[in-house]
Scaffold this motif. Sequence first.
Motif, PDB file in Angstrom:
ATOM      1  N   LEU A   1       0.828  -1.202   0.000  1.00  0.00           N
ATOM      2  CA  LEU A   1       0.000   0.000   0.000  1.00  0.00           C
ATOM      3  C   LEU A   1       0.863   1.253   0.000  1.00  0.00           C
ATOM      4  O   LEU A   1       1.898   1.294   0.656  1.00  0.00           O
ATOM      5  CB  LEU A   1      -0.898   0.033   1.239  1.00  0.00           C
ATOM      6  CG  LEU A   1      -1.951  -1.060   1.342  1.00  0.00           C
ATOM      7  CD1 LEU A   1      -2.643  -0.983   2.705  1.00  0.00           C
ATOM      8  CD2 LEU A   1      -2.957  -0.929   0.220  1.00  0.00           C
ATOM      9  N   PRO A   2       0.437   2.304  -0.717  1.00  0.00           N
ATOM     10  CA  PRO A   2       1.176   3.570  -0.646  1.00  0.00           C
ATOM     11  C   PRO A   2       1.006   4.206   0.729  1.00  0.00           C
ATOM     12  O   PRO A   2      -0.081   4.163   1.310  1.00  0.00           O
ATOM     13  CB  PRO A   2       0.545   4.422  -1.746  1.00  0.00           C
ATOM     14  CG  PRO A   2      -0.758   3.786  -2.056  1.00  0.00           C
ATOM     15  CD  PRO A   2      -0.679   2.350  -1.635  1.00  0.00           C
TER      16      PRO A   2
ATOM     17  N   GLY B   1       9.114   0.619   1.375  1.00  0.00           N
ATOM     18  CA  GLY B   1       8.571   0.672   0.022  1.00  0.00           C
ATOM     19  C   GLY B   1       7.266   1.446  -0.082  1.00  0.00           C
ATOM     20  O   GLY B   1       6.450   1.425   0.835  1.00  0.00           O
ATOM     21  N   LYS B   2       7.090   2.134  -1.215  1.00  0.00           N
ATOM     22  CA  LYS B   2       5.889   2.918  -1.518  1.00  0.00           C
ATOM     23  C   LYS B   2       5.590   3.959  -0.443  1.00  0.00           C
ATOM     24  O   LYS B   2       4.447   4.186  -0.062  1.00  0.00           O
ATOM     25  CB  LYS B   2       4.684   2.020  -1.732  1.00  0.00           C
ATOM     26  CG  LYS B   2       4.801   1.135  -2.947  1.00  0.00           C
ATOM     27  CD  LYS B   2       3.498   0.467  -3.259  1.00  0.00           C
ATOM     28  CE  LYS B   2       3.645  -0.364  -4.519  1.00  0.00           C
ATOM     29  NZ  LYS B   2       2.389  -0.924  -4.955  1.00  0.00           N
ATOM     30  N   THR B   3       6.634   4.584   0.098  1.00  0.00           N
ATOM     31  CA  THR B   3       6.471   5.583   1.143  1.00  0.00           C
ATOM     32  C   THR B   3       7.024   6.917   0.667  1.00  0.00           C
ATOM     33  O   THR B   3       8.118   6.991   0.141  1.00  0.00           O
ATOM     34  CB  THR B   3       7.207   5.164   2.433  1.00  0.00           C
ATOM     35  OG1 THR B   3       6.672   3.917   2.879  1.00  0.00           O
ATOM     36  CG2 THR B   3       7.036   6.196   3.532  1.00  0.00           C
ATOM     37  N   THR B   4       6.229   7.972   0.871  1.00  0.00           N
ATOM     38  CA  THR B   4       6.691   9.332   0.595  1.00  0.00           C
ATOM     39  C   THR B   4       6.613  10.126   1.894  1.00  0.00           C
ATOM     40  O   THR B   4       5.889   9.758   2.818  1.00  0.00           O
ATOM     41  CB  THR B   4       5.847  10.029  -0.489  1.00  0.00           C
ATOM     42  OG1 THR B   4       4.481  10.026  -0.078  1.00  0.00           O
ATOM     43  CG2 THR B   4       5.967   9.329  -1.825  1.00  0.00           C
TER      44      THR B   4
ATOM     45  N   GLU C   1      -2.733  21.184   3.873  1.00  0.00           N
ATOM     46  CA  GLU C   1      -2.481  21.195   2.427  1.00  0.00           C
ATOM     47  C   GLU C   1      -2.189  19.785   1.921  1.00  0.00           C
ATOM     48  O   GLU C   1      -2.713  19.357   0.883  1.00  0.00           O
ATOM     49  CB  GLU C   1      -1.301  22.119   2.115  1.00  0.00           C
ATOM     50  CG  GLU C   1      -0.916  22.186   0.655  1.00  0.00           C
ATOM     51  CD  GLU C   1       0.329  23.036   0.449  1.00  0.00           C
ATOM     52  OE1 GLU C   1       1.207  22.603  -0.320  1.00  0.00           O
ATOM     53  OE2 GLU C   1       0.431  24.122   1.057  1.00  0.00           O
ATOM     54  N   ALA C   2      -1.364  19.048   2.639  1.00  0.00           N
ATOM     55  CA  ALA C   2      -0.999  17.687   2.230  1.00  0.00           C
ATOM     56  C   ALA C   2      -2.213  16.761   2.267  1.00  0.00           C
ATOM     57  O   ALA C   2      -2.418  15.962   1.346  1.00  0.00           O
ATOM     58  CB  ALA C   2       0.114  17.150   3.130  1.00  0.00           C
ATOM     59  N   VAL C   3      -3.034  16.856   3.311  1.00  0.00           N
ATOM     60  CA  VAL C   3      -4.219  15.998   3.413  1.00  0.00           C
ATOM     61  C   VAL C   3      -5.218  16.348   2.313  1.00  0.00           C
ATOM     62  O   VAL C   3      -5.797  15.466   1.684  1.00  0.00           O
ATOM     63  CB  VAL C   3      -4.862  16.097   4.816  1.00  0.00           C
ATOM     64  CG1 VAL C   3      -6.207  15.390   4.847  1.00  0.00           C
ATOM     65  CG2 VAL C   3      -3.930  15.513   5.869  1.00  0.00           C
ATOM     66  N   THR C   4      -5.411  17.626   2.050  1.00  0.00           N
ATOM     67  CA  THR C   4      -6.311  18.049   0.976  1.00  0.00           C
ATOM     68  C   THR C   4      -5.839  17.483  -0.363  1.00  0.00           C
ATOM     69  O   THR C   4      -6.638  16.953  -1.144  1.00  0.00           O
ATOM     70  CB  THR C   4      -6.386  19.588   0.905  1.00  0.00           C
ATOM     71  OG1 THR C   4      -6.897  20.068   2.149  1.00  0.00           O
ATOM     72  CG2 THR C   4      -7.281  20.050  -0.226  1.00  0.00           C
ATOM     73  N   ARG C   5      -4.541  17.562  -0.634  1.00  0.00           N
ATOM     74  CA  ARG C   5      -3.976  17.035  -1.876  1.00  0.00           C
ATOM     75  C   ARG C   5      -4.185  15.524  -1.970  1.00  0.00           C
ATOM     76  O   ARG C   5      -4.593  15.007  -3.003  1.00  0.00           O
ATOM     77  CB  ARG C   5      -2.490  17.381  -1.970  1.00  0.00           C
ATOM     78  CG  ARG C   5      -1.825  16.881  -3.239  1.00  0.00           C
ATOM     79  CD  ARG C   5      -0.344  17.244  -3.296  1.00  0.00           C
ATOM     80  NE  ARG C   5       0.388  17.027  -2.054  1.00  0.00           N
ATOM     81  CZ  ARG C   5       0.834  15.841  -1.634  1.00  0.00           C
ATOM     82  NH1 ARG C   5       0.622  14.763  -2.342  1.00  0.00           N
ATOM     83  NH2 ARG C   5       1.497  15.741  -0.499  1.00  0.00           N
ATOM     84  N   LEU C   6      -3.933  14.815  -0.877  1.00  0.00           N
ATOM     85  CA  LEU C   6      -4.113  13.364  -0.872  1.00  0.00           C
ATOM     86  C   LEU C   6      -5.568  12.984  -1.126  1.00  0.00           C
ATOM     87  O   LEU C   6      -5.859  12.036  -1.856  1.00  0.00           O
ATOM     88  CB  LEU C   6      -3.640  12.771   0.459  1.00  0.00           C
ATOM     89  CG  LEU C   6      -2.137  12.715   0.672  1.00  0.00           C
ATOM     90  CD1 LEU C   6      -1.820  12.398   2.127  1.00  0.00           C
ATOM     91  CD2 LEU C   6      -1.514  11.695  -0.259  1.00  0.00           C
TER      92      LEU C   6
ATOM     93  N   LEU D   1      -8.311   7.005   2.943  1.00  0.00           N
ATOM     94  CA  LEU D   1      -7.098   7.424   3.634  1.00  0.00           C
ATOM     95  C   LEU D   1      -7.235   7.018   5.092  1.00  0.00           C
ATOM     96  O   LEU D   1      -8.258   7.284   5.721  1.00  0.00           O
ATOM     97  CB  LEU D   1      -6.913   8.938   3.552  1.00  0.00           C
ATOM     98  CG  LEU D   1      -6.760   9.554   2.174  1.00  0.00           C
ATOM     99  CD1 LEU D   1      -6.690  11.073   2.280  1.00  0.00           C
ATOM    100  CD2 LEU D   1      -5.528   9.020   1.484  1.00  0.00           C
ATOM    101  N   LEU D   2      -6.222   6.422   5.621  1.00  0.00           N
ATOM    102  CA  LEU D   2      -6.222   5.973   7.009  1.00  0.00           C
ATOM    103  C   LEU D   2      -5.014   6.568   7.703  1.00  0.00           C
ATOM    104  O   LEU D   2      -3.901   6.488   7.185  1.00  0.00           O
ATOM    105  CB  LEU D   2      -6.159   4.439   7.059  1.00  0.00           C
ATOM    106  CG  LEU D   2      -6.064   3.780   8.425  1.00  0.00           C
ATOM    107  CD1 LEU D   2      -7.336   4.035   9.214  1.00  0.00           C
ATOM    108  CD2 LEU D   2      -5.839   2.296   8.257  1.00  0.00           C
ATOM    109  N   ALA D   3      -5.230   7.180   8.856  1.00  0.00           N
ATOM    110  CA  ALA D   3      -4.131   7.801   9.598  1.00  0.00           C
ATOM    111  C   ALA D   3      -3.839   6.993  10.855  1.00  0.00           C
ATOM    112  O   ALA D   3      -4.729   6.724  11.651  1.00  0.00           O
ATOM    113  CB  ALA D   3      -4.493   9.233   9.976  1.00  0.00           C
TER     114      ALA D   3
END
Length: 108
Positions: A4-5, A19-22, A30-35, A44-46
């Motif tokens: 999973l990303p 892997g698959k981590t940014t 801003e980041a959550v809105t973009r995601l 999306l799970l936090a």
Amino acid sequence: MNELPKVVFSNSLVVADWGKTTIAARDLAEAVTRLKQERFGGYLLAHGGVRLARSLVETGLIDEYRLVVHPVVLGAGERNFLAPLTIEPMSTIAFSGGAVAHVFVAHP
């Protein structure tokens, strides 16, 4: 989970070896809105501690809360939420080990 990303919110990390981590190091809202825009219709799970939870609540971008309560008594700790939330209960699941999962829809 390895496939999973993942996005790590950090102001100190510069490299993610998983892997698959940014890494998202700028404004949380801003980041959550973009995601949310990039994964329209996706989920999306936090996962994180009390600081991340409080920061996410402050953005006003949470659509749903999934809280798992474990039957443990602690003598001290920090509250997850400092201000009252406007939420509506949707479901509850009790597990055989005593934990209970609650799902709430957020109302801004």
